[in-house]
Design a protein around this motif. Sequence first.
Motif, mmCIF file in Angstrom:
data_model
loop_
_atom_site.group_PDB
_atom_site.id
_atom_site.type_symbol
_atom_site.label_atom_id
_atom_site.label_comp_id
_atom_site.label_asym_id
_atom_site.label_seq_id
_atom_site.Cartn_x
_atom_site.Cartn_y
_atom_site.Cartn_z
ATOM 1 N N SER A 70 10.971 3.255 7.230
ATOM 2 C CA SER A 70 11.935 2.328 6.915
ATOM 3 C C SER A 70 11.294 1.450 5.863
ATOM 4 C CB SER A 70 12.017 1.348 8.270
ATOM 5 O OG SER A 70 10.852 0.708 8.432
ATOM 6 N N GLY A 71 12.259 0.955 5.077
ATOM 7 C CA GLY A 71 11.887 -0.061 3.800
ATOM 8 C C GLY A 71 10.834 -0.846 4.383
ATOM 9 N N LYS A 72 11.219 -1.522 5.551
ATOM 10 C CA LYS A 72 10.252 -2.805 5.946
ATOM 11 C C LYS A 72 8.824 -2.368 6.077
ATOM 12 C CE LYS A 72 9.654 -6.154 9.588
ATOM 13 N NZ LYS A 72 10.353 -6.890 10.874
ATOM 14 N N THR A 73 8.773 -1.184 6.709
ATOM 15 C CA THR A 73 7.415 -0.593 7.091
ATOM 16 C C THR A 73 6.641 -0.107 5.613
ATOM 17 O OG1 THR A 73 8.189 0.509 9.197
ATOM 18 C CG2 THR A 73 6.338 1.469 8.152
ATOM 19 N N VAL A 74 7.155 0.297 4.937
ATOM 20 C CA VAL A 74 6.714 0.941 3.484
ATOM 21 C C VAL A 74 6.358 -0.316 2.695
ATOM 22 C CG1 VAL A 74 7.262 1.923 1.177
ATOM 23 C CG2 VAL A 74 7.987 2.959 3.375
ATOM 24 N N ASP A 75 7.180 -1.401 2.727
ATOM 25 C CA ASP A 75 7.050 -2.610 2.183
ATOM 26 C C ASP A 75 5.571 -3.223 2.723
ATOM 27 O OD1 ASP A 75 7.621 -4.993 0.248
ATOM 28 O OD2 ASP A 75 7.901 -6.203 2.264
ATOM 29 N N LYS A 76 5.485 -3.345 3.903
ATOM 30 C CA LYS A 76 4.414 -4.120 4.499
ATOM 31 C C LYS A 76 2.919 -3.095 4.402
ATOM 32 C CE LYS A 76 2.496 -5.544 9.031
ATOM 33 N NZ LYS A 76 2.810 -5.790 10.179
ATOM 34 N N ALA A 77 3.124 -1.957 4.210
ATOM 35 C CA ALA A 77 2.174 -0.958 3.916
ATOM 36 C C ALA A 77 1.800 -1.106 2.351
ATOM 37 C CB ALA A 77 2.267 0.441 4.373
#
Length: 101
Positions: A70-77
């Motif tokens: 997800s975009g949220k997961t990649v953004d956080k990472a």
Amino acid sequence: MSCEGDWAEWEEFVERLARDLAPALSRRLRRARFERLSGLGPPSEKLVYIYLASTEPQSFTTIRRGLDLSGKTVDKALRNLKDRGLVSLDGRFLYWIREMP
């Protein structure tokens, strides 16, 4: 001896030196990246780091699509990796692994 001959000898020496050093430098780089990887947090951070290490540079979208996250997961990472100084974002919005001295 002519300048051209001297230049050809130096060029051959530098090429031979680079060829001999490349495998050792590559191993050292991989080892350093592996050591950094073991100190990362969530699996998503590790996954993004490994993906970038093998395919850099990449955009946010290509990372997200390539890993099917997800975009949220990649953004956080990516934010966490940037905060630790392990990843940088260039002017073309591409992410790169930052090599430590």
